[in-house]
Write a protein that holds these residues in place. Structure first.
Motif, PDB file in Angstrom:
ATOM      1  N   GLU A 196       0.828  -1.201   0.000  1.00  0.00           N
ATOM      2  CA  GLU A 196       0.000   0.000   0.000  1.00  0.00           C
ATOM      3  C   GLU A 196       0.861   1.249   0.000  1.00  0.00           C
ATOM      4  N   ARG A 197       1.925   1.235   0.794  1.00  0.00           N
ATOM      5  CA  ARG A 197       2.821   2.390   0.839  1.00  0.00           C
ATOM      6  C   ARG A 197       3.577   2.544  -0.487  1.00  0.00           C
ATOM      7  N   ALA A 198       3.972   1.412  -1.090  1.00  0.00           N
ATOM      8  CA  ALA A 198       4.700   1.478  -2.356  1.00  0.00           C
ATOM      9  C   ALA A 198       3.845   2.044  -3.480  1.00  0.00           C
ATOM     10  N   LEU A 199       2.545   1.735  -3.463  1.00  0.00           N
ATOM     11  CA  LEU A 199       1.655   2.179  -4.530  1.00  0.00           C
ATOM     12  C   LEU A 199       1.135   3.600  -4.323  1.00  0.00           C
ATOM     13  N   GLN A 200       1.434   4.204  -3.196  1.00  0.00           N
ATOM     14  CA  GLN A 200       0.891   5.521  -2.862  1.00  0.00           C
ATOM     15  C   GLN A 200       1.185   6.585  -3.921  1.00  0.00           C
ATOM     16  N   PRO A 201       2.400   6.612  -4.536  1.00  0.00           N
ATOM     17  CA  PRO A 201       2.639   7.654  -5.546  1.00  0.00           C
ATOM     18  C   PRO A 201       1.827   7.474  -6.821  1.00  0.00           C
ATOM     19  N   LEU A 202       1.241   6.296  -7.009  1.00  0.00           N
ATOM     20  CA  LEU A 202       0.572   6.000  -8.265  1.00  0.00           C
ATOM     21  C   LEU A 202      -0.924   6.266  -8.241  1.00  0.00           C
ATOM     22  N   LEU A 203      -1.550   6.246  -7.051  1.00  0.00           N
ATOM     23  CA  LEU A 203      -3.004   6.133  -6.977  1.00  0.00           C
ATOM     24  C   LEU A 203      -3.614   7.112  -5.985  1.00  0.00           C
ATOM     25  N   PRO A 204      -4.893   7.437  -6.162  1.00  0.00           N
ATOM     26  CA  PRO A 204      -5.608   8.173  -5.114  1.00  0.00           C
ATOM     27  C   PRO A 204      -5.664   7.341  -3.829  1.00  0.00           C
ATOM     28  N   LYS A 205      -5.584   8.003  -2.693  1.00  0.00           N
ATOM     29  CA  LYS A 205      -5.498   7.281  -1.428  1.00  0.00           C
ATOM     30  C   LYS A 205      -6.744   6.449  -1.151  1.00  0.00           C
ATOM     31  N   GLN A 206      -7.892   6.839  -1.749  1.00  0.00           N
ATOM     32  CA  GLN A 206      -9.140   6.123  -1.464  1.00  0.00           C
ATOM     33  C   GLN A 206      -9.126   4.680  -1.985  1.00  0.00           C
ATOM     34  N   ILE A 207      -8.286   4.376  -2.966  1.00  0.00           N
ATOM     35  CA  ILE A 207      -8.289   3.022  -3.544  1.00  0.00           C
ATOM     36  C   ILE A 207      -6.990   2.268  -3.281  1.00  0.00           C
ATOM     37  N   LEU A 208      -6.138   2.815  -2.416  1.00  0.00           N
ATOM     38  CA  LEU A 208      -4.851   2.165  -2.154  1.00  0.00           C
ATOM     39  C   LEU A 208      -5.019   0.778  -1.545  1.00  0.00           C
ATOM     40  N   GLU A 209      -5.914   0.635  -0.577  1.00  0.00           N
ATOM     41  CA  GLU A 209      -6.084  -0.662   0.086  1.00  0.00           C
ATOM     42  C   GLU A 209      -6.540  -1.732  -0.897  1.00  0.00           C
ATOM     43  N   THR A 210      -7.518  -1.386  -1.743  1.00  0.00           N
ATOM     44  CA  THR A 210      -7.998  -2.337  -2.745  1.00  0.00           C
ATOM     45  C   THR A 210      -6.891  -2.695  -3.735  1.00  0.00           C
ATOM     46  N   ALA A 211      -6.161  -1.695  -4.186  1.00  0.00           N
ATOM     47  CA  ALA A 211      -5.083  -1.929  -5.145  1.00  0.00           C
ATOM     48  C   ALA A 211      -4.005  -2.819  -4.557  1.00  0.00           C
ATOM     49  N   ALA A 212      -3.623  -2.575  -3.294  1.00  0.00           N
ATOM     50  CA  ALA A 212      -2.590  -3.383  -2.659  1.00  0.00           C
ATOM     51  C   ALA A 212      -3.020  -4.842  -2.532  1.00  0.00           C
ATOM     52  N   SER A 213      -4.295  -5.052  -2.201  1.00  0.00           N
ATOM     53  CA  SER A 213      -4.800  -6.414  -2.071  1.00  0.00           C
ATOM     54  C   SER A 213      -4.743  -7.151  -3.408  1.00  0.00           C
ATOM     55  N   GLN A 214      -5.182  -6.472  -4.472  1.00  0.00           N
ATOM     56  CA  GLN A 214      -5.169  -7.115  -5.785  1.00  0.00           C
ATOM     57  C   GLN A 214      -3.748  -7.316  -6.305  1.00  0.00           C
ATOM     58  N   ALA A 215      -2.858  -6.359  -6.031  1.00  0.00           N
ATOM     59  CA  ALA A 215      -1.465  -6.511  -6.441  1.00  0.00           C
ATOM     60  C   ALA A 215      -0.806  -7.676  -5.716  1.00  0.00           C
ATOM     61  N   ALA A 216      -1.129  -7.847  -4.432  1.00  0.00           N
ATOM     62  CA  ALA A 216      -0.569  -8.964  -3.674  1.00  0.00           C
ATOM     63  C   ALA A 216      -1.006 -10.303  -4.266  1.00  0.00           C
ATOM     64  N   THR A 217      -2.264 -10.392  -4.667  1.00  0.00           N
ATOM     65  CA  THR A 217      -2.748 -11.615  -5.303  1.00  0.00           C
ATOM     66  C   THR A 217      -2.002 -11.887  -6.600  1.00  0.00           C
ATOM     67  N   MET A 218      -1.779 -10.848  -7.399  1.00  0.00           N
ATOM     68  CA  MET A 218      -1.058 -10.994  -8.659  1.00  0.00           C
ATOM     69  C   MET A 218       0.378 -11.448  -8.419  1.00  0.00           C
ATOM     70  N   ILE A 219       1.017 -10.880  -7.416  1.00  0.00           N
ATOM     71  CA  ILE A 219       2.404 -11.244  -7.128  1.00  0.00           C
ATOM     72  C   ILE A 219       2.501 -12.682  -6.651  1.00  0.00           C
ATOM     73  N   ARG A 220       1.548 -13.112  -5.807  1.00  0.00           N
ATOM     74  CA  ARG A 220       1.562 -14.505  -5.334  1.00  0.00           C
ATOM     75  C   ARG A 220       1.375 -15.483  -6.480  1.00  0.00           C
ATOM     76  N   SER A 221       0.613 -15.086  -7.500  1.00  0.00           N
ATOM     77  CA  SER A 221       0.394 -15.988  -8.638  1.00  0.00           C
ATOM     78  C   SER A 221       1.648 -16.162  -9.480  1.00  0.00           C
ATOM     79  N   GLY A 222       2.567 -15.201  -9.396  1.00  0.00           N
ATOM     80  CA  GLY A 222       3.779 -15.262 -10.195  1.00  0.00           C
ATOM     81  C   GLY A 222       3.582 -14.901 -11.647  1.00  0.00           C
ATOM     82  N   ARG A 223       2.389 -14.446 -12.023  1.00  0.00           N
ATOM     83  CA  ARG A 223       2.087 -14.128 -13.423  1.00  0.00           C
ATOM     84  C   ARG A 223       1.817 -12.637 -13.578  1.00  0.00           C
ATOM     85  N   PRO A 224       2.400 -11.996 -14.593  1.00  0.00           N
ATOM     86  CA  PRO A 224       2.125 -10.576 -14.811  1.00  0.00           C
ATOM     87  C   PRO A 224       0.716 -10.366 -15.334  1.00  0.00           C
TER      88      PRO A 224
END
Length: 400
Positions: free
Chosen positions: A174-202
């Motif tokens: 969430e902190r890493a994505l802060q420069p990219l996104l509005p703060k209102q959607i940071l939590e959702t974005a971090a959750s989805q990014a974590a899922t993508m990273i765990r999958s190992g697929r871009p």
């Protein structure tokens, strides 16, 4: 971007003089395409090209887009599809579609280190050396506005350059994505990014913007996963050929043999050479986490006192592939010895011996091709293989 970061690092920070470069990355696909999401191509300011996106059918148009990006400093999102009007026009004649992000980078702009969980990369220069030092687990790129789809390449004209962030800790996304996104959607974005990273697929995650803040926001996430581990037991001509054949496959390669006279590292370029009894190496590698469910074990030693202990350990472990070289007679005798050593029938059924596909291979180089072909089939979950001309359906798995 990840597959050309090292080259970008060289061009932007170490060449004399430093060179600007543009990176084109496949961020979306549909249908049959020659290269998967995440594949990148780099074009530098002197016209040097590294990498390929399609094997040739869209490279010319991508080259022009990269050169334009270097001139304008503007990122673009391109769409390539089947050419309906002209068989020689820009298009994917295999029938699929590609979306390609083109990003320009200028030399000299350093990475701003930021928090432990991420380091924003300004639209100046990615510094993969710094990113790797921070134990990078991925890269996030905010895509420019998506242009209308067409069978011709199209570009987004008014979008600002995308913001890029290095992701270096799952708990700090969430902190890493802060420069990219509005703060209102940071939590959702971090959750989805974590899922993508765990999958190992871009891939791309699509985020609904906060109310009143415009169009949906798209982030392209490229996980950085460590290469699968190929372990070759046997410092002989077959082991040497297998190491050489595996080098282009982006694997971590280890060659292990207990005989000092045969384990000259110069004979196995591209491999880590270990002088140890294979079963002892296997036990230590398992304890240290150097082996996992993607690892591949090839026993090429032709020596029962080496084969049986090594295979006993490998067949009981959670690895993707275990193969052993030998004749059918040797295979029968080895299986009997493994049963006497206490290897279960279920574990023994995992043994691929004689190793490799039935390609009529004789020489060490031919045998290496047969082994690697079987490994690729296992990794693709193919229980049987045959000529492509005899099959039906798409040649490549869907990556959209």
């Amino acid at each position: 971007m990840l597959d050309v970061l090292e080259i970008a690092q060289q061009r932007l920070h170490h060449d004399v003089p430093p060179l600007a470069c543009a990176i084109a990355t496949i961020v979306g696909t549909e249908g049959s395409v020659p290269r998967p999401v995440g594949t990148s191509m780099l074009v530098d300011a002197e016209g040097g090209i590294r990498g390929s996106l399609s094997g040739g059918c869209v490279e010319g148009a991508v080259l022009e887009a990269c050169q334009e990006a270097l001139e304008t400093g503007t990122s673009t999102l391109l769409h390539f599809g089947v050419s309906e009007d002209d068989a020689f026009a820009v298009g994917l004649m295999c029938g699929g579609t590609l979306e390609v992000l083109v990003q320009p980078f200028q030399p000299g702009a350093p990475v701003q280190p930021g928090a432990r969980g991420g380091a924003p990369l300004p639209p100046g220069a990615p510094d993969p050396g710094a990113a790797q030092a921070m134990d990078m687990i991925g890269v996030a790129t905010r895509l420019p506005a998506r242009a209308a789809h067409s069978s011709r390449p199209t570009a987004s004209d008014s979008a600002p350059p995308p913001t890029v962030a290095v992701l270096t800790g799952a708990e700090e996304l969430e902190r890493a994505l802060q420069p990219l996104l509005p703060k209102q959607i940071l939590e959702t974005a971090a959750s989805q990014a974590a899922t993508m990273i765990r999958s190992g697929r871009p891939g791309t995650i699509r985020l609904a913007p906060p109310e009143g803040l415009g169009e949906p926001i798209e982030l392209f996430i490229e996980p950085r996963t460590r290469p699968a581990h190929l372990v070759v037991f046997g410092a002989n001509a077959f082991g040497q050929a297998l190491v050489a054949g595996a080098r282009p496959l982006d694997l971590r390669i280890t060659l292990c043999d207990q005989r000092p006279a045969f384990t000259d590292p110069a004979s196995f370029p591209g491999a880590e050479v270990i002088r140890a009894w294979p079963h002892e190496f296997f036990a230590e590698a398992s304890r240290s986490g150097d082996l996992d469910e993607r690892s591949m074990i090839c026993v090429l030693t032709h020596d029962p006192k080496v084969d049986v202990p090594a295979l006993s350990a490998a067949l009981e472990a959670d690895v993707a592939y275990v193969g052993a070289m030998g004749s059918r007679r040797s295979d029968r005798e080895r299986r009997a010895a493994l049963r006497e050593a206490g290897v279960s029938g279920e574990a023994l059924a995992r043994l691929r011996s004689p190793i490799g596909l039935d390609l009529g291979a004789v020489t060490p180089a031919e045998v290496a091709v047969a082994i690697l072909a079987e490994i690729l089939a296992v990794r693709a979950n193919r229980s049987s293989v045959g000529p492509l001309r005899d099959g039906e359906g798409p040649l490549h798995p869907s990556t959209s």
